[in-house]
Motif scaffolding. Structure first.
Motif, mmCIF file in Angstrom:
data_model
loop_
_atom_site.group_PDB
_atom_site.id
_atom_site.type_symbol
_atom_site.label_atom_id
_atom_site.label_comp_id
_atom_site.label_asym_id
_atom_site.label_seq_id
_atom_site.Cartn_x
_atom_site.Cartn_y
_atom_site.Cartn_z
ATOM 1 N N ILE A 61 7.205 -2.819 -5.508
ATOM 2 C CA ILE A 61 6.951 -1.367 -5.198
ATOM 3 C C ILE A 61 6.088 -1.204 -3.933
ATOM 4 C CG2 ILE A 61 6.883 -0.933 -7.677
ATOM 5 C CD1 ILE A 61 3.905 -0.835 -7.756
ATOM 6 N N LYS A 62 5.991 -0.010 -3.527
ATOM 7 C CA LYS A 62 5.125 0.359 -2.037
ATOM 8 C C LYS A 62 4.354 1.659 -2.689
ATOM 9 C CE LYS A 62 8.537 -1.256 1.109
ATOM 10 N NZ LYS A 62 9.424 -0.840 2.504
ATOM 11 N N LEU A 63 3.302 1.750 -2.152
ATOM 12 C CA LEU A 63 2.581 3.069 -2.382
ATOM 13 C C LEU A 63 2.211 3.761 -1.095
ATOM 14 C CD1 LEU A 63 -0.241 3.745 -4.597
ATOM 15 C CD2 LEU A 63 -0.924 3.804 -2.388
ATOM 16 N N GLY A 64 2.299 5.029 -0.684
ATOM 17 C CA GLY A 64 1.736 5.678 0.349
ATOM 18 C C GLY A 64 1.128 7.370 -0.091
ATOM 19 N N ILE A 65 0.120 7.346 0.407
ATOM 20 C CA ILE A 65 -0.808 8.774 0.450
ATOM 21 C C ILE A 65 -0.746 9.340 1.683
ATOM 22 C CG2 ILE A 65 -2.760 9.725 -0.185
ATOM 23 C CD1 ILE A 65 -3.418 7.397 -1.930
ATOM 24 N N GLY A 66 -0.094 10.697 1.658
ATOM 25 C CA GLY A 66 -0.139 11.489 2.918
ATOM 26 C C GLY A 66 0.649 12.677 2.660
ATOM 27 N N GLY A 67 1.097 13.485 3.900
ATOM 28 C CA GLY A 67 1.694 14.468 3.981
ATOM 29 C C GLY A 67 3.310 14.314 3.891
ATOM 30 N N ASN A 171 3.124 8.694 9.641
ATOM 31 C CA ASN A 171 3.126 7.398 8.492
ATOM 32 C C ASN A 171 2.010 7.901 7.338
ATOM 33 O OD1 ASN A 171 5.204 6.106 10.029
ATOM 34 N ND2 ASN A 171 3.656 4.655 10.792
ATOM 35 N N PRO A 172 2.310 7.253 6.269
ATOM 36 C CA PRO A 172 1.333 7.593 5.281
ATOM 37 C C PRO A 172 -0.357 7.309 5.680
ATOM 38 C CG PRO A 172 2.938 6.326 4.550
ATOM 39 C CD PRO A 172 3.178 6.403 5.799
ATOM 40 N N ALA A 173 -1.113 8.116 5.349
ATOM 41 C CA ALA A 173 -2.473 7.946 5.794
ATOM 42 C C ALA A 173 -3.264 6.757 4.937
ATOM 43 C CB ALA A 173 -3.452 9.043 5.232
ATOM 44 N N LEU A 308 -6.524 13.538 8.339
ATOM 45 C CA LEU A 308 -6.323 14.786 7.343
ATOM 46 C C LEU A 308 -7.476 15.340 6.996
ATOM 47 C CD1 LEU A 308 -3.899 12.734 4.785
ATOM 48 C CD2 LEU A 308 -3.297 14.357 6.729
ATOM 49 N N PHE A 309 -8.656 14.896 6.703
ATOM 50 C CA PHE A 309 -9.803 15.691 6.533
ATOM 51 C C PHE A 309 -10.075 16.378 7.910
ATOM 52 C CE2 PHE A 309 -10.926 12.590 2.979
ATOM 53 C CZ PHE A 309 -11.196 13.556 2.281
ATOM 54 N N SER A 310 -10.150 16.067 8.945
ATOM 55 C CA SER A 310 -10.363 16.747 10.078
ATOM 56 C C SER A 310 -9.557 17.969 10.196
ATOM 57 C CB SER A 310 -10.171 15.704 11.596
ATOM 58 O OG SER A 310 -10.667 16.648 12.552
ATOM 59 N N GLU A 311 -8.298 17.864 10.037
ATOM 60 C CA GLU A 311 -7.178 18.867 10.004
ATOM 61 C C GLU A 311 -7.599 19.962 8.950
ATOM 62 O OE1 GLU A 311 -3.646 16.227 11.754
ATOM 63 O OE2 GLU A 311 -3.536 16.954 9.646
ATOM 64 N N ALA A 312 -7.978 19.370 7.758
ATOM 65 C CA ALA A 312 -8.125 20.460 6.658
ATOM 66 C C ALA A 312 -9.395 21.243 6.786
ATOM 67 C CB ALA A 312 -8.166 19.879 5.335
ATOM 68 N N GLY A 313 -10.521 20.440 7.385
ATOM 69 C CA GLY A 313 -11.593 21.195 7.471
ATOM 70 C C GLY A 313 -12.432 21.316 6.152
ATOM 71 N N THR A 314 -12.141 20.622 5.105
ATOM 72 C CA THR A 314 -12.809 20.969 3.999
ATOM 73 C C THR A 314 -13.455 19.594 3.391
ATOM 74 O OG1 THR A 314 -10.556 20.576 2.706
ATOM 75 C CG2 THR A 314 -11.010 22.683 3.172
ATOM 76 N N ASP A 315 -14.015 19.503 2.134
ATOM 77 C CA ASP A 315 -14.699 18.407 1.631
ATOM 78 C C ASP A 315 -13.634 17.804 0.684
ATOM 79 O OD1 ASP A 315 -17.139 18.844 2.818
ATOM 80 O OD2 ASP A 315 -17.783 20.087 1.283
ATOM 81 N N THR A 316 -12.439 18.420 0.218
ATOM 82 C CA THR A 316 -11.546 17.733 -0.446
ATOM 83 C C THR A 316 -10.158 17.989 0.091
ATOM 84 O OG1 THR A 316 -11.443 19.538 -1.868
ATOM 85 C CG2 THR A 316 -12.935 17.859 -2.658
ATOM 86 N N THR A 337 3.523 12.907 -6.550
ATOM 87 C CA THR A 337 2.706 13.978 -7.090
ATOM 88 C C THR A 337 1.455 14.180 -6.377
ATOM 89 O OG1 THR A 337 1.432 14.673 -9.148
ATOM 90 C CG2 THR A 337 1.211 12.418 -8.703
ATOM 91 N N ASP A 338 0.708 15.131 -6.585
ATOM 92 C CA ASP A 338 -0.547 15.446 -5.954
ATOM 93 C C ASP A 338 -1.731 14.572 -6.379
ATOM 94 O OD1 ASP A 338 0.744 17.435 -4.661
ATOM 95 O OD2 ASP A 338 -0.206 18.896 -5.773
ATOM 96 N N VAL A 339 -2.456 14.300 -5.320
ATOM 97 C CA VAL A 339 -3.932 13.398 -5.764
ATOM 98 C C VAL A 339 -4.968 14.015 -4.798
ATOM 99 C CG1 VAL A 339 -3.291 11.565 -3.869
ATOM 100 C CG2 VAL A 339 -4.843 11.126 -6.009
ATOM 101 N N THR A 340 -6.023 14.308 -5.352
ATOM 102 C CA THR A 340 -7.341 14.809 -4.785
ATOM 103 C C THR A 340 -8.197 13.816 -4.180
ATOM 104 O OG1 THR A 340 -7.093 16.747 -6.216
ATOM 105 C CG2 THR A 340 -9.250 16.343 -4.841
ATOM 106 N N ILE A 341 -8.578 13.669 -2.864
ATOM 107 C CA ILE A 341 -9.461 12.779 -2.382
ATOM 108 C C ILE A 341 -10.546 13.724 -1.966
ATOM 109 C CG2 ILE A 341 -9.839 11.092 -0.730
ATOM 110 C CD1 ILE A 341 -6.681 10.970 -0.733
#
Length: 546
Positions: A61-67, A171-173, A308-316, A337-341
C-alpha cells in the motif's frame, strides 16, 4: 516517540470502518511536525455482508496527503523526445511557449493546445499521421515538488496523428510507500515480576495486547502444560487451567485481572506461596490469531505541508488522505477522504521565555536626569557645555557651536554651515575649490586620497597623462610617421586623447594608440598633396583606462 494511529478500511466500499482510531467514522485531527505509527487494516465484505480481513498476499500500500490534482506554483519543467531534452519550460507556459521549447526536438509541424479543465495540461499532436511519438518528462525545478505526467491519447495509425497529454501535478505533501507487516512479537508476553521468597509470593504478569484477536495460548510449567486457553478468557479460566497442571495443584495458583483489559497477574499461593519456585512458567503463543496490519512511520514535517498552510493562511487545513492498494501490480484506491491537520505551537528550538524587562516609570526617569549646570547639562536652556563652561551643543536651538560658543552648524530645517568651510578625513578644513576638475576638487576637500589615478568615465578605473616633446620631421604627401611615447600605467585597449600644440602644420592629423604596456604610439598623417614639416612640439597625451 511516534503516536499510534490505527485505520480500518472497507475495501469493498472504499470507506473508513468505525473502529481503531476512527471509532466515530472520522479520522482524528493530525498535528504538523508530529510523527505517527500509522497502521492500516484492510477489510472486505464477504457474501454474507460481514467484514473479514483482506488477504495481503502479494499486496502493498501507499499513502499520500495533499490536494487532488493540485498544481505547481513556480519553477520549470522539461520534455524529452528520442533522448533529446527540450529547453526549460515555465510551469505556467502558454501552448505557444511549449511549442517553441519542443519544436527543435519534435519538428515544426507539431501542434500544442491546452487540454481539459486542468490548469497546466497540454495536448501535443504529431506533425504527420502514422508517426510514433513518445515524450518523457522532467520535473526540473517545479515547486512545490511535482511530477510531469505523460499519457497517450491517440496512437498513430493510417490518417491518424499520434497525440500525447502532458500534465503538471503537485506531489503529495506527505507520502509513504514503506508499509510493512505489523510485528506480532511481544503482543502476548509473560514476565516474572517477583521472585518468590520467605516474605513474598512468586508472581508473573501475562499481557495480552489488543492485536491478539483470537485463537488460544498455552502456559507451560516445566515439562507440563495447560490446555489451550482461549484469548479473552476471564481470570477464573486461567486459574482453573493452571491448577490442573501437574506440579501446581488445585488452590495453589491465583489469577487476577489487572486494571487494563488483557493484563493478568499470576501468583503461586498456599502450598507454593512464600517460596522461590525454581520451575519456570513459560508461554506458548503459537496458537494466537493476530490482527493483520500494515504499518509505516509517517512524519507530518515536510516543506510541501508548510506550503499548504502558507497558501491557506489558516491554523488548520483539510487536505485529502488517499490510500492505494497495489495487488499483483494493479493499483486500486481503497480510501480517499478528508483529514484535518493543525499547526503546532511547540517546535524544535522552543525555549523558556526570558524574564520581562524592567522599565523606569516617568517619575523615576525624571529623578535620574541631571539638571544642574555644574555637570555640563542645562535642562532649562536645553544645552550641553564643555569643561570650560562654553556651550558646545544647544539642542534647544538646534545648533552646534565652536570653541568660542558661536554657532557653526544648525540642523533645524536641514543642515547648514555658518561661514564655516568643511573638512573631511582630517582636522584641517578646506576652502571651497574653484576652477578645477571634479577629481581634483574631491581630492582637495579630502573625500578621496591623493597620489592615486582615477577614472573620469563610467567604469574607467584610472586616468594617466603626460607631456611629451615629439618631432615628426618632414612628411611627404599622403605619408605617415610614428613616434613612441612612454606613458606609465597605460595598457592595450585603453583610450588615448592627444592634446595638440597651439600651432600645427596644415593637413597634419595626429592620433595615438596604446599598442603595448606603458607605451603610446603617436602617428602623424600628412593628408595634403604636398610635403609638410611637422617640427618639434609639446603634446599632452592622456590615457583613460578600461
Amino acid at each position: 516517540m511516534a503516536q499510534s494511529l490505527d485505520i480500518y478500511i472497507d475495501t469493498t466500499s472504499g470507506s473508513l470502518v468505525a473502529a481503531g482510531s476512527a471509532r466515530d467514522g472520522t479520522l482524528p485531527t493530525l498535528t504538523r511536525n508530529d510523527s505517527y505509527n500509522l497502521r492500516v487494516r484492510l477489510k472486505e465484505r464477504g457474501s454474507n455482508g460481514f467484514l473479514r480481513d483482506f488477504s495481503l498476499t502479494g499486496s502493498s500500500i501507499k499513502l499520500g496527503i495533499g490536494g487532488i490534482d493540485a498544481d505547481p506554483t513556480d519553477g520549470q519543467f522539461k520534455l524529452v523526445l528520442n533522448s533529446v531534452t527540450s529547453s526549460a519550460i515555465s510551469f505556467n507556459a502558454t501552448p505557444l511557449q511549449v511549442y517553441t521549447a519542443i519544436s527543435g526536438i519534435a519538428g515544426t509541424g507539431v501542434t500544442v493546445t491546452t487540454y481539459g479543465q486542468e490548469q497546466f495540461a497540454y495536448l501535443i499532436t504529431s506533425a504527420t499521421a502514422n508517426t510514433a511519438m513518445s515524450f518523457g518528462g522532467s520535473a526540473f525545478t517545479l515547486f512545490p515538488t511535482s511530477s510531469v505526467l505523460v499519457s497517450t491519447r491517440r496512437f498513430p495509425a493510417s490518417s491518424v496523428a499520434a497525440q500525447q497529454v502532458i500534465r503538471l501535478v503537485r506531489n503529495p505533501a506527505v507520502y509513504s510507500d514503506t508499509f510493512v507487516a505489523s510485528p506480532t512479537a511481544g503482543v502476548v508476553s509473560l514476565t516474572n515480576i517477583q521472585e518468590g521468597s520467605a516474605t513474598q509470593n512468586e508472581t508473573y504478569s501475562l499481557a495480552v495486547g489488543s492485536d491478539a484477536e483470537g485463537g488460544s495460548l498455552v502456559l507451560n510449567f516445566g515439562a507440563n502444560s495447560t490446555t489451550a486457553i482461549p484469548i479473552g478468557s476471564n481470570a477464573s479460566i486461567f486459574a482453573e487451567a493452571l491448577s490442573s497442571v501437574t506440579g501446581i495443584g488445585s488452590g495453589n495458583i491465583s489469577v487476577d485481572l489487572g486494571n487494563n483489559a488483557g493484563n493478568y497477574s499470576i501468583s503461586f499461593v498456599r502450598n507454593l506461596g512464600l517460596t522461590n519456585i525454581t520451575t519456570a512458567l513459560t508461554l506458548d503463543a503459537s496458537g494466537v490469531i493476530f490482527g493483520s496490519f500494515l504499518q509505516a512511520t509517517v512524519t507530518m514535517a515536510t516543506s510541501e505541508l508548510d506550503e499548504l498552510f502558507s497558501e491557506a493562511g489558516t491554523d488548520t487545513i483539510t487536505p485529502k488522505i488517499e490510500i492505494e492498494l497495489i495487488q499483483n501490480g494493479t493499483p486500486k484506491t481503497v480510501l480517499q477522504t478528508d483529514v484535518t491537520i493543525r499547526r503546532d505551537l511547540i517546535t524544535t528550538g522552543s525555549a523558556v521565555p526570558a524574564t520581562q524587562a524592567s522599565y523606569l516609570t516617568s517619575a523615576e526617569s525624571y529623578a535620574a536626569f541631571v539638571r544642574n549646570s555644574t555637570t555640563g547639562v542645562n535642562s532649562t536652556a536645553g544645552s550641553l557645555s564643555d569643561t570650560s563652561a562654553v556651550t558646545s551643543v544647544n539642542y534647544g536651538a538646534r545648533t552646534i557651536n565652536n570653541s568660542s560658543g558661536t554657532a557653526v552648524v544648525s540642523y533645524g530645517a536641514g543642515l547648514s554651515f555658518a561661514n564655516t568651510p568643511m573638512g573631511f578625513y582630517g582636522a584641517t578644513v578646506t576652502a571651497q575649490p574653484t576652477n578645477i576638475n571634479v577629481v581634483s576638487g574631491l581630492i582637495n576637500v579630502g573625500l578621496i586620497a591623493s597620489g592615486v589615478s582615477y577614472g573620469v568615465l563610467p567604469q574607467s578605473p584610472y586616468t594617466v597623462t603626460t607631456l611629451a616633446s615629439v618631432t615628426f620631421g618632414t612628411l611627404a604627401a599622403n605619408d605617415q610617421h610614428y613616434r613612441d611615447v612612454v606613458v606609465t600605467g597605460a595598457a592595450v585597449n585603453d583610450i588615448v586623447l592627444v592634446g595638440l600644440p597651439s600651432a600645427i602644420s596644415a593637413g597634419a592629423i595626429i592620433q595615438g594608440v596604446v599598442y603595448k604596456t606603458n607605451t603610446v604610439c603617436l602617428s602623424c598623417v600628412n593628408a595634403d598633396s604636398v610635403s609638410r614639416d611637422v617640427n618639434t612640439a609639446t603634446y599632452r597625451i592622456t590615457v583613460i583606462g578600461y
